[in-house]
Design a protein around this motif. Structure first.
Motif, PDB file in Angstrom:
ATOM      1  N   ARG A 109     -21.283  74.540 -16.549  1.00 33.23           N
ATOM      2  CA  ARG A 109     -20.456  74.207 -17.590  1.00 33.23           C
ATOM      3  C   ARG A 109     -20.412  72.786 -17.591  1.00 33.23           C
ATOM      4  O   ARG A 109     -19.988  72.350 -18.856  1.00 33.23           O
ATOM      5  CB  ARG A 109     -18.982  74.895 -17.280  1.00 33.23           C
ATOM      6  CG  ARG A 109     -19.054  76.420 -17.652  1.00 33.23           C
ATOM      7  CD  ARG A 109     -17.840  77.212 -17.190  1.00 33.23           C
ATOM      8  NE  ARG A 109     -17.347  77.092 -16.012  1.00 33.23           N
ATOM      9  CZ  ARG A 109     -17.958  78.246 -15.109  1.00 33.23           C
ATOM     10  NH1 ARG A 109     -18.836  79.126 -15.446  1.00 33.23           N
ATOM     11  NH2 ARG A 109     -17.762  78.015 -13.947  1.00 33.23           N
ATOM     12  N   THR A 112     -20.008  69.239 -12.639  1.00 35.57           N
ATOM     13  CA  THR A 112     -18.943  69.556 -11.254  1.00 35.57           C
ATOM     14  C   THR A 112     -18.297  71.063 -11.489  1.00 35.57           C
ATOM     15  O   THR A 112     -17.826  71.436 -10.459  1.00 35.57           O
ATOM     16  CB  THR A 112     -17.885  68.560 -11.105  1.00 35.57           C
ATOM     17  OG1 THR A 112     -17.009  68.406 -12.405  1.00 35.57           O
ATOM     18  CG2 THR A 112     -18.396  67.151 -10.863  1.00 35.57           C
ATOM     19  N   ASP A 113     -18.474  71.524 -12.628  1.00 33.90           N
ATOM     20  CA  ASP A 113     -18.082  73.101 -12.950  1.00 33.90           C
ATOM     21  C   ASP A 113     -19.170  73.970 -12.987  1.00 33.90           C
ATOM     22  O   ASP A 113     -19.818  73.856 -14.046  1.00 33.90           O
ATOM     23  CB  ASP A 113     -17.108  72.828 -14.073  1.00 33.90           C
ATOM     24  CG  ASP A 113     -16.458  74.103 -14.518  1.00 33.90           C
ATOM     25  OD1 ASP A 113     -16.285  75.026 -13.587  1.00 33.90           O
ATOM     26  OD2 ASP A 113     -16.018  74.515 -15.522  1.00 33.90           O
TER      27      ASP A 113
END
Length: 324
Positions: A109, A112-113
């Motif tokens: 996403r 980092t996500d």
């Protein structure tokens, strides 16, 4: 002679001091004291000793002692790794078939996500088509990150990116990359992951070149890669920004299969490596290099493809394709 060799002696002492500072004792005061003793103390000793051979011998002994210690620092597979490098790939050969565990195929996403997805994949080496090379630029145009990817009939390409294995809370540093701060890590991944995260979430500009290489050589190169992947899964190794980086390690693999070519400075300044491949006929040469390079940029196509299952086909639409 002493003054002629002074730059060499001082560079060697500077390296030894830096090695002690970055890779030495965890106590900063102790590391700093040792670094100063070797660097400044060694330089003062070099300047004071007579004759020249005694000064050189003193530097050689000091730097040599540091080098022997430094080379014996053991790498490890047992650290608190960041999630994207948490699992090393493992490889099993069965004739022409190869099974690879921990192939990374994250759903992002943002950078980092993500959802961490590790897959087991099987490939038939008899169905290998060829090998491609990605160049990813994140800012400086003289330096790029290179990623090799092998194409198969009836299967998704297999991309392998040679990187640092970073611990939780650790960030890459170009300076620290020259010392024993990062273990070596082969990201064995789906192209949607290792390429898509760069174009779609890091804002990098990526170019893709079909490499002119006989399929038997492309196969040997992949086998050599995968044998190394399996080896470092159980016997870790160090990354080094000069000797063991994303491009110099590719050259090592090419040399291992007996297809090495003369060294060229653009192997180190790898943002210019595309030109070298063109000059050596390793990519399409039907058009001027500037036009080949323009057609080879896949950034917009990769961004448009997103997480599509058809990602690898979409980024190759219109790509210059020399005969292999």
């Amino acid at each position: 002679m002493k003054w002629l060799l002074a730059p060499v002696a001082f560079v060697a002492l500077a390296w030894a001091a830096a090695a002690l500072w970055f890779d030495g004792p965890s106590t900063p005061a102790l590391a700093g004291g040792l670094a100063a003793a070797v660097g400044l103390g060694g330089a003062a000793l070099y300047l004071r000793l007579r004759p020249a051979w005694r000064a050189l011998a003193a530097v050689a002994v000091g730097v040599g002692a540091v080098a022997l210690w430094w080379l014996r620092i053991p790498p490890s597979n047992d650290r608190d790794w960041q999630p994207d490098v948490a699992r090393p790939a493992e490889v099993q050969f069965d004739g022409s078939r190869v099974t690879i565990r921990n192939v990374r195929n994250f759903h992002y996403r943002s950078e980092t996500d993500f959802d961490p997805i590790w897959e087991t994949r099987e490939y038939d080496l008899d169905r290998l088509v060829g090998v491609d090379l990605f160049f990813s630029f994140w800012g400086p145009t003289l330096i790029a990150h290179t990623i090799a990817s092998w194409e198969f009939e009836g299967a998704q390409p297999l991309a392998i990116s040679i990187e640092t294995r970073k611990e939780v809370g650790e960030e890459y540093s170009a300076i620290l990359g020259f010392f024993r701060q990062f273990e070596l890590y082969y990201v064995v991944a789906d192209e949607r992951d290792v390429v898509g995260v760069r174009t779609n979430h890091r804002g990098e500009h990526v170019y893709l070149y079909r490499i002119r290489m006989p399929v038997e050589d492309a196969r040997a190169l992949l086998v050599d890669y995968l044998e190394t992947v399996e080896h470092i899964a159980h016997h870790p190794d160090w990354y080094n920004a000069f000797t063991h980086n994303c491009t110099t390690t590719i050259r090592r693999h090419v040399q291992h299969i007996g297809r090495g070519e003369p060294f060229d400075w653009r192997i180190l300044v790898n943002g210019r490596l595309e030109e070298l491949l063109y000059e050596r006929g390793r990519i399409d040469t039907a058009l001027p290099f500037a036009e080949i390079r323009e057609r080879s940029e896949i950034t917009e196509r990769a961004t448009a493809a997103g997480a599509s299952l058809d990602f690898s086909r979409q980024i190759r639409v219109g790509l210059p394709a020399p005969e292999r």
